[in-house]
Write an enzyme that holds these catalytic residues in place. Sequence first.
Site, PDB file in Angstrom:
ATOM      1  N   SER A 239      46.629  34.095  42.677  1.00 48.67           N
ATOM      2  CA  SER A 239      47.014  33.259  41.544  1.00 48.67           C
ATOM      3  C   SER A 239      45.972  33.392  40.441  1.00 48.67           C
ATOM      4  CB  SER A 239      47.134  31.798  41.974  1.00 48.67           C
ATOM      5  OG  SER A 239      45.857  31.192  41.933  1.00 48.67           O
ATOM      6  N   LYS A 240      46.273  32.760  39.323  1.00 45.22           N
ATOM      7  CA  LYS A 240      45.370  32.869  38.175  1.00 45.22           C
ATOM      8  C   LYS A 240      43.958  32.394  38.494  1.00 45.22           C
ATOM      9  CE  LYS A 240      48.741  32.984  34.596  1.00 45.22           C
ATOM     10  NZ  LYS A 240      49.341  32.504  33.419  1.00 45.22           N
ATOM     11  N   ARG A 241      43.854  31.488  39.459  1.00 44.76           N
ATOM     12  CA  ARG A 241      42.529  30.991  39.805  1.00 44.76           C
ATOM     13  C   ARG A 241      41.648  32.062  40.443  1.00 44.76           C
ATOM     14  NH1 ARG A 241      43.838  26.614  43.437  1.00 44.76           N
ATOM     15  NH2 ARG A 241      45.919  26.890  42.630  1.00 44.76           N
ATOM     16  N   ASP A 242      42.293  33.088  41.002  1.00 48.42           N
ATOM     17  CA  ASP A 242      41.520  34.140  41.682  1.00 48.42           C
ATOM     18  C   ASP A 242      41.049  35.213  40.720  1.00 48.42           C
ATOM     19  OD1 ASP A 242      42.167  33.016  44.265  1.00 48.42           O
ATOM     20  OD2 ASP A 242      44.196  33.736  43.874  1.00 48.42           O
ATOM     21  N   GLY A 243      41.465  35.132  39.483  1.00 45.90           N
ATOM     22  CA  GLY A 243      41.119  36.170  38.522  1.00 45.90           C
ATOM     23  C   GLY A 243      42.318  36.387  37.622  1.00 45.90           C
TER      24      GLY A 243
END
Length: 463
Positions: A239-243
């Site tokens: 997800s966006k939180r991972d990069g």
Amino acid sequence: MTVTRFAPSPTGYLHIGGLRTALYSYLWARKNSGKFLLRIEDTDLKRNSAEAAQKIEEAFAWCGLKHDGEPIYQSQRFDLYKQYVQQLLDEGKAYYCYATKEELDEMRAAQQAKKERPRYDGRYRDFCGEPPSGVDPVVRIKAPTEGTISFVDGIKGELSFNVQDMLDDFIIARSDGTPTYNFVVAIDDALMGLTDVIRGDDHLSNTPKQIVVYEALGFEIPKFYHVPMILNPQGKKLSKRDGATDVMEYKQMGYFPEALLNFLIRLGWSHGDQELFSMDEMLEYFDPKDINSSASAYNAEKLLWINAQYMKSLPADRILNDLQALGLDIASHPKRELIVDALRERAKTLVEMKEMAEKIIEKPTAYDEKAVKKFLDESAFEILANYLQELKAQDALEKSEDFETFTKAFLEKHDLKLKHLAQPLRIAMVGSAVSPSIYDTMAIIGKEAFVERIEALLAYFQS
Ligand code: GLU
């Protein structure tokens, strides 16, 4: 001829997972002198597909992936899909279903009460009475009611789906006449002449339904490759939180498209333990049958490492162009190639290189307090002042080697070591104790500006 495709739903940007399947499809087509097609799956008309398609084209252009022909928009093919709905109705392979929402809700509730899988029970499959009035019917396809649907997946091997566990007479046209997802995908893949469908394994459960459509319409079934997902290091969906997930964000962060493609091909595919692949090598070695059958983990460190390798080896001209495009005014700098060569071992991304180059090109506007405290005492001041005096008396200092010869001679003459001078000089040149090779930095700055920067530091020191 091998024909592959990339078939994104218009989400507004190209996801890196999408780029990976696009890359696999692209390589497989190009390797076999086949075709790589683009289809925009925009049957959900609420989203703006033209804009999304443009974003995909932009990202493809940045990465150097070219698709053949014009993109195909599903939203422009509704008439065609309707013809196939009609054909199946005429051939008795599909039928109108008049079940109302209430009826379907009741059916589901009864099945759940019996702990059965909710499914359409086929009540209109052989209906030939008077249709109930006031109901706009859907069209359902006659799916097999027993047995299995099997196919050999190019990655996962032989797969078999029990019809009773997962199929029913699914809807191919809604009551307003619009066709449904699996129906149009199968039709398009067949009409576009696809031989190999490479897609994420999140679509695996759609494949048996699509096979039902292929069979009903007498189309040849392509070879399927279901690629395992890219997961985050915790094993969850990326997800966006991972990069960043948007391909173009990688451009903004200063990655090379070659490095991103190299990273993506290795996420889920390997060739021995080779890590770096040029496009020619990708084309030579890639075969979708070698795609890993288990999911792979996104690893930001690895991408950075790969990018750093490209930074070391790409031609200076190319890097200069990219830096200029990032807003660094470097194209006409007299020492532009030296800047790249001095920094390419240190900077891992173009953004990093731009920041490092700016520090050298522009004179320092402030000095790093800690570095000043640590390295600029009375004796350093004296050494710098002497150095400045002798430097000014020198002409013809041009190249890094000239500055090196001069500096070494100075050190020898005064019986000093480089450590007495290197950090004070760095502070003078870039404002901190961090810079690439001091001699390269001097050569980039040029003698005149170098003199000015030492004078400025001495003046600051005296104030
Ligand atoms: N449109 C689907 C997606 O974006 C892909 C469908 C397919 O590859 O069959 O996930």
